[in-house]
Design a protein around this motif. Structure first.
Motif, PDB file in Angstrom:
ATOM      1  N   TYR A   1       0.835  -1.204   0.000  1.00  0.00           N
ATOM      2  CA  TYR A   1       0.000   0.000   0.000  1.00  0.00           C
ATOM      3  C   TYR A   1       0.869   1.253   0.000  1.00  0.00           C
ATOM      4  O   TYR A   1       0.645   2.189  -0.765  1.00  0.00           O
ATOM      5  CB  TYR A   1      -0.920  -0.038   1.225  1.00  0.00           C
ATOM      6  N   TYR A   2       1.883   1.282   0.837  1.00  0.00           N
ATOM      7  CA  TYR A   2       2.738   2.463   0.930  1.00  0.00           C
ATOM      8  C   TYR A   2       3.713   2.589  -0.237  1.00  0.00           C
ATOM      9  O   TYR A   2       4.344   3.629  -0.409  1.00  0.00           O
ATOM     10  CB  TYR A   2       3.460   2.515   2.275  1.00  0.00           C
ATOM     11  N   ALA A   3       3.809   1.561  -1.067  1.00  0.00           N
ATOM     12  CA  ALA A   3       4.635   1.654  -2.266  1.00  0.00           C
ATOM     13  C   ALA A   3       3.886   2.341  -3.412  1.00  0.00           C
ATOM     14  O   ALA A   3       4.489   2.735  -4.405  1.00  0.00           O
ATOM     15  CB  ALA A   3       5.077   0.256  -2.698  1.00  0.00           C
TER      16      ALA A   3
ATOM     17  N   LEU B   1      -7.366   4.336  -3.518  1.00  0.00           N
ATOM     18  CA  LEU B   1      -7.493   2.936  -3.115  1.00  0.00           C
ATOM     19  C   LEU B   1      -8.079   2.844  -1.704  1.00  0.00           C
ATOM     20  O   LEU B   1      -8.946   2.006  -1.430  1.00  0.00           O
ATOM     21  CB  LEU B   1      -6.132   2.235  -3.169  1.00  0.00           C
ATOM     22  N   PHE B   2      -7.630   3.721  -0.834  1.00  0.00           N
ATOM     23  CA  PHE B   2      -8.152   3.753   0.538  1.00  0.00           C
ATOM     24  C   PHE B   2      -9.656   4.041   0.523  1.00  0.00           C
ATOM     25  O   PHE B   2     -10.439   3.378   1.212  1.00  0.00           O
ATOM     26  CB  PHE B   2      -7.413   4.812   1.352  1.00  0.00           C
TER      27      PHE B   2
ATOM     28  N   LEU C   1     -16.055  -0.431   0.056  1.00  0.00           N
ATOM     29  CA  LEU C   1     -16.263  -1.877   0.000  1.00  0.00           C
ATOM     30  C   LEU C   1     -16.510  -2.477   1.388  1.00  0.00           C
ATOM     31  O   LEU C   1     -17.343  -3.353   1.550  1.00  0.00           O
ATOM     32  CB  LEU C   1     -15.075  -2.570  -0.677  1.00  0.00           C
ATOM     33  N   SER C   2     -15.796  -1.971   2.383  1.00  0.00           N
ATOM     34  CA  SER C   2     -15.988  -2.526   3.735  1.00  0.00           C
ATOM     35  C   SER C   2     -17.326  -2.089   4.321  1.00  0.00           C
ATOM     36  O   SER C   2     -17.929  -2.825   5.099  1.00  0.00           O
ATOM     37  CB  SER C   2     -14.844  -2.107   4.652  1.00  0.00           C
ATOM     38  N   ASP C   3     -17.797  -0.900   3.944  1.00  0.00           N
ATOM     39  CA  ASP C   3     -19.116  -0.442   4.423  1.00  0.00           C
ATOM     40  C   ASP C   3     -20.244  -1.260   3.823  1.00  0.00           C
ATOM     41  O   ASP C   3     -21.262  -1.508   4.468  1.00  0.00           O
ATOM     42  CB  ASP C   3     -19.317   1.049   4.098  1.00  0.00           C
ATOM     43  N   VAL C   4     -20.053  -1.700   2.587  1.00  0.00           N
ATOM     44  CA  VAL C   4     -21.066  -2.479   1.889  1.00  0.00           C
ATOM     45  C   VAL C   4     -21.101  -3.927   2.391  1.00  0.00           C
ATOM     46  O   VAL C   4     -22.150  -4.553   2.429  1.00  0.00           O
ATOM     47  CB  VAL C   4     -20.816  -2.450   0.351  1.00  0.00           C
TER      48      VAL C   4
END
Length: 127
Positions: free
Chosen positions: A105-107, A116-117, A123-126
């Motif tokens: 992620y940090y790359a 992306l975040f 996606l996590s809320d859904v």
């Protein structure tokens, strides 16, 4: 039986080593010990002396205090037997896949990383 502080410090050593992309052998060579000793430190089987922890911190580019961060939270979680945050492993620092994901992620360039975040949050809320 290993002391909980030794286990926590060992997990933080492993966590930082993974984030830095170092092998146990590379870390061991940089501090002048055998990789088996790093294995024992990371599991909490052996205690890390103050001078050795100082050397490990220098080799990994962190302050010695890094290895104790989260100790109070870890202790209160184990004392209260509190469940992990919904869907999150209790020991996320011990999960190699999670650490590999963070490193990847940090790359990613910052503007793409933010997008992306945001996608991951949606996606996590859904779910």
């Amino acid at each position: 039986m290993p002391h909980e502080v030794d286990v926590h410090v060992g997990k933080r050593i492993r966590h930082r080593r993974w984030l830095a992309g170092m092998t146990q052998q590379q870390l061991a060579e940089s501090v002048g010990i055998k990789f088996q000793q790093i294995q024992k430190y990371e599991t909490g089987a052996n205690r890390v002396s103050a001078s050795r922890l100082w050397d490990i911190a220098a080799a990994m580019g962190v302050n010695v205090g890094f290895f104790f961060e989260g100790m109070e939270a870890a202790q209160s979680d184990s004392d209260a037997n509190s469940p992990a945050v919904k869907g999150t492993p209790a020991d996320i620092l011990g999960d190699k896949e999670a650490l590999d994901l963070v490193r990847s992620y940090y790359a990613i360039p910052e503007n793409q990383r933010r997008r992306l975040f945001d996608l991951a949050r949606v996606l996590s809320d859904v779910a």
